[in-house]
Structures are given as structure tokens and as C-alpha cells.
Design a protein around this motif. Sequence first.
Motif, mmCIF file in Angstrom:
data_model
loop_
_atom_site.group_PDB
_atom_site.id
_atom_site.type_symbol
_atom_site.label_atom_id
_atom_site.label_comp_id
_atom_site.label_asym_id
_atom_site.label_seq_id
_atom_site.Cartn_x
_atom_site.Cartn_y
_atom_site.Cartn_z
ATOM 1 N N LEU A 1 62.028 95.870 30.303
ATOM 2 C CA LEU A 1 61.846 95.339 29.382
ATOM 3 C C LEU A 1 61.636 96.883 28.861
ATOM 4 O O LEU A 1 60.262 97.290 28.954
ATOM 5 N N ASP A 2 61.825 97.213 27.530
ATOM 6 C CA ASP A 2 60.806 98.259 27.294
ATOM 7 C C ASP A 2 59.609 96.475 26.807
ATOM 8 O O ASP A 2 60.015 95.527 26.177
ATOM 9 N N PRO A 3 58.064 97.460 26.459
ATOM 10 C CA PRO A 3 56.967 96.240 25.905
ATOM 11 C C PRO A 3 57.355 95.040 24.563
ATOM 12 O O PRO A 3 56.808 94.818 25.004
ATOM 13 N N ARG A 4 58.151 96.316 23.851
ATOM 14 C CA ARG A 4 57.868 95.093 22.509
ATOM 15 C C ARG A 4 58.631 94.157 23.000
ATOM 16 O O ARG A 4 58.587 93.215 22.140
ATOM 17 N N TRP A 5 59.707 93.711 23.539
ATOM 18 C CA TRP A 5 60.457 92.925 23.899
ATOM 19 C C TRP A 5 59.736 91.775 25.310
ATOM 20 O O TRP A 5 61.091 90.902 25.835
ATOM 21 N N ARG A 6 58.844 92.420 25.532
ATOM 22 C CA ARG A 6 58.361 90.646 26.502
ATOM 23 C C ARG A 6 58.269 89.856 26.014
ATOM 24 O O ARG A 6 57.754 90.379 24.720
ATOM 25 N N GLY A 7 58.758 89.002 26.723
ATOM 26 C CA GLY A 7 57.670 87.673 26.357
ATOM 27 C C GLY A 7 58.640 86.754 25.173
ATOM 28 O O GLY A 7 58.808 85.874 24.368
#
Length: 148
Positions: free
Chosen positions: A79-85
Motif C-alpha cells: 500500500l502507498d504509505p499514506r493509505w496504511r492503517g
Amino acid sequence: MVLRRAHGSDALAAADVWLRSFAAALPTVVRPHSDDAVRAYFRDVVVPSHETWVAEEPDGAGIVGVMVLADDTLSQLYLDPRWRGRGLGDRFVALAKERGPRGLDLWTFQVNKPAHRFYERHGFVAVEHTDGSGNEEREPDVRYVWRP
């Protein structure tokens, strides 16, 4: 967020998600291939030869996640890091289980503790640990299995 099968035209964007995610999640793991080689691999092998799924922002602004299934193996989930969690990984795993109802296996690096927690939360069980001699990165890894 729309999850859909990848098209050939998605390959470079999917590879770029992989590159950003790998860099953010695994900063200590040495990548054996250049960015351009990763992009070529996604373009020439991953998207045309494997069941590849992407997460696309609803406004069509871009690809923010990629999942690759190879038979009963969850081969890639990045996942793009901005979309984690934000629940996107949960949706991908639910889709993987739907596509592999008899069970799935996957490999992740031992240093990737957040991935361990994520997969264990989804019912995967660690069944094998290695010293990394069997992967290109030469990084100790762990195999997880999910059975319904």
C-alpha cells in the motif's frame, strides 16, 4: 476506494506503489533490483502473468495499493504509505480469501513486525522461519498460512 483487476496500463503505477511501500516499510532491507527493473518486472511479468489487483482512488486520481495472487499464494500486498492503517489492507485480504477459499500462504520478512501483526490479526499463522538464503534479498523471512 475501488478494488479492481489491474490492466496493463496500471503496471507502472502499481510498481511505483510497491517501490514507495517497500522503502517506507522495509528501510533496512537491501533491494536487489533497481527501480527501473522493478517497473519492468511489473510491466512484463506481474500484471500480464499473475492475478493482480489494484486499489484506485474513487476520483481516478491514482493507484494506491496492489495485491498479487499466484495460485494459493498471496504473493504481494503493498500500500502507498499514506493509505496504511485505513482499512485498505483489510479489504485486500478479504478479497484474497474470497479468491483463495481453500487457503493461502505468504512470505514476509522477519523484520516486518507490522506485517506479522496484520496477517496474524487476519488468521494467518507463522509456520516456517528461514535465514533468508532462499530469497533474493538474503533477508530472514517467515512463511504464513491461512486455512478456513
